[in-house]
Design an enzyme around this catalytic site. Structure first.
Site, mmCIF file in Angstrom:
data_model
loop_
_atom_site.group_PDB
_atom_site.id
_atom_site.type_symbol
_atom_site.label_atom_id
_atom_site.label_comp_id
_atom_site.label_asym_id
_atom_site.label_seq_id
_atom_site.Cartn_x
_atom_site.Cartn_y
_atom_site.Cartn_z
ATOM 1 N N ASN A 13 -2.592 -0.242 0.276
ATOM 2 C CA ASN A 13 -3.147 0.799 1.121
ATOM 3 C C ASN A 13 -4.449 0.314 1.755
ATOM 4 O O ASN A 13 -5.220 -0.437 1.161
ATOM 5 C CB ASN A 13 -3.333 2.120 0.366
ATOM 6 C CG ASN A 13 -4.287 2.050 -0.802
ATOM 7 O OD1 ASN A 13 -4.289 1.089 -1.570
ATOM 8 N ND2 ASN A 13 -5.096 3.088 -0.965
ATOM 9 N N ILE A 14 -4.642 0.740 2.994
ATOM 10 C CA ILE A 14 -5.812 0.350 3.770
ATOM 11 C C ILE A 14 -6.381 1.635 4.372
ATOM 12 O O ILE A 14 -5.779 2.216 5.281
ATOM 13 C CB ILE A 14 -5.431 -0.651 4.881
ATOM 14 C CG1 ILE A 14 -4.725 -1.862 4.273
ATOM 15 C CG2 ILE A 14 -6.665 -1.056 5.687
ATOM 16 C CD1 ILE A 14 -3.974 -2.710 5.273
ATOM 17 N N GLU A 15 -7.510 2.070 3.843
ATOM 18 C CA GLU A 15 -8.114 3.321 4.301
ATOM 19 C C GLU A 15 -9.024 3.093 5.499
ATOM 20 O O GLU A 15 -9.405 1.965 5.808
ATOM 21 C CB GLU A 15 -8.904 3.967 3.158
ATOM 22 C CG GLU A 15 -8.024 4.406 2.020
ATOM 23 C CD GLU A 15 -8.774 5.093 0.895
ATOM 24 O OE1 GLU A 15 -8.100 5.682 0.045
ATOM 25 O OE2 GLU A 15 -10.025 5.041 0.859
ATOM 26 N N CYS A 32 -0.667 3.522 4.200
ATOM 27 C CA CYS A 32 -0.270 3.449 2.794
ATOM 28 C C CYS A 32 0.374 2.099 2.476
ATOM 29 O O CYS A 32 0.847 1.395 3.361
ATOM 30 C CB CYS A 32 0.716 4.565 2.481
ATOM 31 S SG CYS A 32 0.057 6.219 2.712
ATOM 32 N N GLU A 54 3.215 1.453 1.036
ATOM 33 C CA GLU A 54 4.643 1.392 1.335
ATOM 34 C C GLU A 54 4.877 1.011 2.788
ATOM 35 O O GLU A 54 5.680 0.129 3.105
ATOM 36 C CB GLU A 54 5.320 2.742 1.049
ATOM 37 C CG GLU A 54 5.178 3.215 -0.379
ATOM 38 C CD GLU A 54 3.950 4.100 -0.595
ATOM 39 O OE1 GLU A 54 2.825 3.688 -0.241
ATOM 40 O OE2 GLU A 54 4.124 5.197 -1.144
ATOM 41 N N CYS A 95 4.117 9.257 -0.054
ATOM 42 C CA CYS A 95 3.769 10.455 0.718
ATOM 43 C C CYS A 95 4.872 10.756 1.734
ATOM 44 O O CYS A 95 5.791 9.951 1.948
ATOM 45 C CB CYS A 95 2.423 10.270 1.411
ATOM 46 S SG CYS A 95 2.464 9.137 2.825
ATOM 47 N N CYS A 117 5.329 8.084 4.514
ATOM 48 C CA CYS A 117 6.033 6.893 4.024
ATOM 49 C C CYS A 117 7.511 7.170 3.827
ATOM 50 O O CYS A 117 8.360 6.340 4.165
ATOM 51 C CB CYS A 117 5.398 6.391 2.725
ATOM 52 S SG CYS A 117 3.780 5.636 2.991
#
Length: 134
Positions: free
Chosen positions: A40-42, A51, A53, A85, A88
């Site tokens: 995940n990369i916020e 996310c 996935e 989520c 995804c």
């Protein structure tokens, strides 16, 4: 195989950029072209977060994968109630078969097995778009 996948996921979990939620995730997707990882990369603008996935799926597609066989997911949580989520799951519905296995690991290594159809029994797909054109 389980120990190798789990080890790869744990290593990828360290690549997670999650300064806001502190909730790290990593995924590995098994395809016709091999295995592809993602984390995940916020982003400060939360809606631009990606996310694990989707990172793994998009990585696979970028490398020419066409057939998706399985997805593995891990999070920094020790609970087993972490699932992909809705965004995804919708991306998975585009590329996966309803029976594609999704294996979820807790951070401590416990496993729960699903199929995409368990997590997203109804989805919006190309079929709905094609029906709308008729």
């Amino acid at each position: 195989m389980k120990d190798q996948i789990y080890s790869q996921l744990k290593k990828e979990l360290k690549n997670s950029y999650s300064p806001y939620s502190k909730f790290r995730t990593a995924a590995l997707v098994v395809t016709d072209k091999g295995n592809y990882l993602g984390c995940n990369i916020e982003n400060a603008s939360y809606s631009l977060t990606n996310c694990a996935e989707r990172s793994a799926i998009f990585n696979a597609i970028s490398n020419g994968a066409k057939q998706f066989k399985k997805l593995y997911l891990i999070s920094s949580s020790n609970k087993l109630d972490v699932i992909p989520c809705g965004s995804c799951l919708q991306v998975m519905a585009e590329f996966f078969k309803p029976t594609t296995p999704i294996v979820v690991y807790s951070n401590s290594g416990k496993i729960v097995n699903y199929q995409l159809k368990d997590l997203l029994p109804k989805s919006f797909t190309k079929k709905e778009l094609n029906n709308a054109k008729k």
